[in-house]
Design a protein around this motif. Structure first.
Motif, PDB file in Angstrom:
ATOM      1  N   PHE A  59       9.601  15.763 -25.908  1.00  0.00           N
ATOM      2  CA  PHE A  59       9.867  14.336 -26.099  1.00  0.00           C
ATOM      3  C   PHE A  59      10.032  13.989 -27.574  1.00  0.00           C
ATOM      4  O   PHE A  59      10.878  13.164 -27.936  1.00  0.00           O
ATOM      5  CB  PHE A  59       8.728  13.508 -25.495  1.00  0.00           C
ATOM      6  CG  PHE A  59       8.842  12.030 -25.759  1.00  0.00           C
ATOM      7  CD1 PHE A  59       9.686  11.235 -24.996  1.00  0.00           C
ATOM      8  CD2 PHE A  59       8.111  11.430 -26.781  1.00  0.00           C
ATOM      9  CE1 PHE A  59       9.794   9.867 -25.245  1.00  0.00           C
ATOM     10  CE2 PHE A  59       8.215  10.070 -27.036  1.00  0.00           C
ATOM     11  CZ  PHE A  59       9.060   9.289 -26.266  1.00  0.00           C
ATOM     12  N   ILE A 104       4.186   7.935 -22.148  1.00  0.00           N
ATOM     13  CA  ILE A 104       4.570   8.529 -23.435  1.00  0.00           C
ATOM     14  C   ILE A 104       3.491   8.223 -24.474  1.00  0.00           C
ATOM     15  O   ILE A 104       3.778   7.953 -25.635  1.00  0.00           O
ATOM     16  CB  ILE A 104       5.951   8.019 -23.903  1.00  0.00           C
ATOM     17  CG1 ILE A 104       5.977   6.489 -23.988  1.00  0.00           C
ATOM     18  CG2 ILE A 104       7.054   8.505 -22.979  1.00  0.00           C
ATOM     19  CD1 ILE A 104       7.241   5.951 -24.655  1.00  0.00           C
ATOM     20  N   ALA A 129      14.621  11.508 -22.571  1.00  0.00           N
ATOM     21  CA  ALA A 129      13.636  10.939 -21.653  1.00  0.00           C
ATOM     22  C   ALA A 129      14.167   9.655 -21.021  1.00  0.00           C
ATOM     23  O   ALA A 129      13.921   9.381 -19.840  1.00  0.00           O
ATOM     24  CB  ALA A 129      12.325  10.671 -22.385  1.00  0.00           C
ATOM     25  N   ALA A 151       5.082  12.692 -20.686  1.00  0.00           N
ATOM     26  CA  ALA A 151       5.948  13.243 -21.730  1.00  0.00           C
ATOM     27  C   ALA A 151       5.481  14.631 -22.147  1.00  0.00           C
ATOM     28  O   ALA A 151       4.299  14.853 -22.402  1.00  0.00           O
ATOM     29  CB  ALA A 151       5.959  12.312 -22.937  1.00  0.00           C
TER      30      ALA A 151
END
Length: 216
Positions: free
Chosen positions: A68, A97, A75, A64
């Motif tokens: 993000f 993430i 995403a 990410a």
């Protein structure tokens, strides 16, 4: 041939468990949740990538970026729109993430990402013919169960990976985007080696990544 990366015992146990999915179930969908601190997760990704690349099935890594936190739904769209392309290539998918685990806005973005991905569960199962590893902060297990109950129920494996007490950096952790997958002199791949350098730097030397944002 690159030198084999060395892992500590707890990380190696997690690595071996995760490796089974892209190594043995490489031609079908499986879902793995990894709840991990940033540094160990980068080290693990480097290790998996090295092992799988030797088999001709490199890990497809997505980390990410700063955007993000503003557009977590994008995403989800990015992942879903690439399912066919990812299925056509050998190797598992690493979708991370886990950056900025203590940041409120990043955590809010993560919950929204999980909720939207949960709504696309059918597409994941139907269109992705490869193992998917979702990497989240080490403390995010309860939020994941709450926000994505359907895909949580369909998981094949969940693992947790944290810094060992005697190896955790005392300075603020800074995650870096993966660099080229080429080993450096001490056997570490650049993604983890650069993270180590930044995490061990003094406060004056560290580069802090901004996470605050404002609506335009």
């Amino acid at each position: 041939m690159l030198p084999a990366l060395a892992l500590d015992a707890p990380t190696e146990r997690v690595a071996v468990n995760l490796l089974r999915h892209p190594e043995w179930q490489y031609d079908g969908f499986s879902l793995v949740f990894l709840f991990a601190d940033v540094g160990p997760s980068l080290q693990l990704a480097d290790w998996l990538d090295q092992r799988l690349a030797m088999q001709g099935r490199p890990l497809h890594r997505h980390e990410a970026k700063d955007s993000f936190v503003r557009h977590p739904e994008a995403a989800v769209d990015l992942l879903v729109n690439r399912l066919a392309d990812l299925s056509a290539q050998p190797g598992g998918v690493w979708f991370a993430i886990q950056r900025h685990p203590g940041d409120v806005q990043w955590n809010r973005a993560r919950t929204l990402f999980l909720a939207r991905l949960n709504e696309r569960r059918f597409l994941l199962e139907r269109d992705l013919k490869r193992p998917l590893v979702l990497v989240l902060p080490a403390h995010f297990r309860a939020e994941t169960r709450a926000m994505a109950p359907d895909i949580w129920h369909k998981r094949d494996l969940s693992e947790e990976l944290r810094w060992l007490p005697d190896t955790a950096p005392t300075s603020v952790q800074v995650s870096m985007e993966p660099l080229a997958t080429r080993a450096v002199e001490d056997g570490c791949l650049p993604a983890f080696a650069e993270w180590q350098r930044m995490a061990s730097a003094s406060a004056a030397e560290q580069a802090f990544l901004p996470t605050a944002w404002k609506d335009s």
